[in-house]
Design an enzyme around this catalytic site. Structure first.
Site, PDB file in Angstrom:
ATOM      1  N   GLU A   8     -15.667  -6.553  -7.452  1.00  0.00           N
ATOM      2  CA  GLU A   8     -14.481  -5.871  -7.129  1.00  0.00           C
ATOM      3  C   GLU A   8     -13.751  -5.427  -8.326  1.00  0.00           C
ATOM      4  OE1 GLU A   8     -10.592  -7.076  -4.376  1.00  0.00           O
ATOM      5  OE2 GLU A   8     -11.277  -8.626  -5.815  1.00  0.00           O
TER       6      GLU A   8
ATOM      7  N   TYR B 115      -8.741  -4.141   9.255  1.00  0.00           N
ATOM      8  CA  TYR B 115      -9.663  -3.313   8.818  1.00  0.00           C
ATOM      9  C   TYR B 115     -11.120  -3.955   9.018  1.00  0.00           C
ATOM     10  CZ  TYR B 115      -9.120  -5.309   4.049  1.00  0.00           C
ATOM     11  OH  TYR B 115      -8.892  -6.300   3.178  1.00  0.00           O
TER      12      TYR B 115
ATOM     13  N   LYS C   4      -3.489  -9.366 -10.023  1.00  0.00           N
ATOM     14  CA  LYS C   4      -4.634  -8.581 -10.011  1.00  0.00           C
ATOM     15  C   LYS C   4      -4.306  -7.154  -9.996  1.00  0.00           C
ATOM     16  CE  LYS C   4      -7.095  -8.193  -6.635  1.00  0.00           C
ATOM     17  NZ  LYS C   4      -8.082  -8.793  -5.363  1.00  0.00           N
ATOM     18  N   ASP C   5      -3.596  -6.782  -9.041  1.00  0.00           N
ATOM     19  CA  ASP C   5      -3.026  -5.457  -8.865  1.00  0.00           C
ATOM     20  C   ASP C   5      -2.292  -4.929  -9.958  1.00  0.00           C
ATOM     21  OD1 ASP C   5      -4.709  -5.382  -6.625  1.00  0.00           O
ATOM     22  OD2 ASP C   5      -2.955  -5.607  -5.193  1.00  0.00           O
TER      23      ASP C   5
ATOM     24  N   HIS D 146      -8.140  -0.741  -4.645  1.00  0.00           N
ATOM     25  CA  HIS D 146      -9.290  -1.521  -4.398  1.00  0.00           C
ATOM     26  C   HIS D 146     -10.387  -0.786  -4.144  1.00  0.00           C
ATOM     27  CE1 HIS D 146      -6.031  -5.015  -3.412  1.00  0.00           C
ATOM     28  NE2 HIS D 146      -6.285  -4.765  -4.851  1.00  0.00           N
TER      29      HIS D 146
ATOM     30  N   ARG E 235       4.849  -0.838  31.701  1.00  0.00           N
ATOM     31  CA  ARG E 235       4.415  -2.223  31.188  1.00  0.00           C
ATOM     32  C   ARG E 235       4.190  -2.355  30.075  1.00  0.00           C
ATOM     33  NH1 ARG E 235      -0.325  -2.613  34.968  1.00  0.00           N
ATOM     34  NH2 ARG E 235      -0.533  -0.336  34.098  1.00  0.00           N
TER      35      ARG E 235
END
Length: 181
Positions: free
Chosen positions: A142, A131, A167-168, A62, A23
């Site tokens: 950050e 997460y 940003k990255d 990050h 199932r």
């Protein structure tokens, strides 16, 4: 649940006990009492996040220099290669990384403690990534380290250049970044 330290002992691989039959399946993705018994960690999770990314998207590396977040991460659709980098200046593993394949199929989670940078690359057509964090998102704190920093030398399983956010793509090198004391 089975909890196994990775090559950096504070980063933990978590494998749930899965109950399955014709199932489908069932498993507890998180149980606070069992989490505390198995890991010895007492902190509370204060925020849950869900991201969806396409093949080749790389998010990270990050971290928040203040209000440092511990993260318990997993993939519920698709597959990612997930990475944690030790950014604690006084740590014997400072600048070292560990990586794990997390997928909907293997149902594994990774615990990334405060003091670590985090990133992942999507290996499947699409991935949905969940997460929990131990601190709230604080954009004013950050930071981002560039994904291909030669001093960290992460062995990303890439066949082409990753897709990055602005940003990255503008992340700093570890040697120029603010890190934890």
């Amino acid at each position: 649940m089975k909890v196994t330290p990775t090559a950096i002992a504070e980063v933990l691989l978590v494998e749930p006990k899965v109950f399955g039959d014709e199932r489908g399946f069932f498993y507890e993705s998180f149980n606070k009492r069992q989490w505390q018994e198995e890991t010895g960690l007492e902190g509370e999770f204060v925020q849950s996040n869900h991201s969806r990314s396409l093949h080749g998207v790389l998010r990270g590396l990050h971290y928040q220099i203040e209000q440092a977040q511990g993260k318990l991460v997993r993939t519920v659709v698709g597959e990612v290669f997930d990475v944690a980098v030790d950014l604690r200046k006084q740590s014997p593993t400072f600048g070292k990384w560990v990586g794990e394949y997390l997928s909907a199929e293997n149902k594994k989670s990774l615990w990334i403690p405060p003091g670590f940078g985090h990133g992942f690359v999507v290996l499947s057509e699409v991935a949905e990534f969940l997460y929990k964090t131990t601190e709230y998102y604080a954009p004013q704190h950050e930071c981002c380290i560039i994904w291909n920093d030669p001093d960290i030398a992460i062995d990303w399983p890439l066949v082409e250049e990753p897709v990055l956010s602005a940003k990255d793509g503008a992340g700093k090198l570890l040697r120029d970044a603010q890190v934890y004391r």
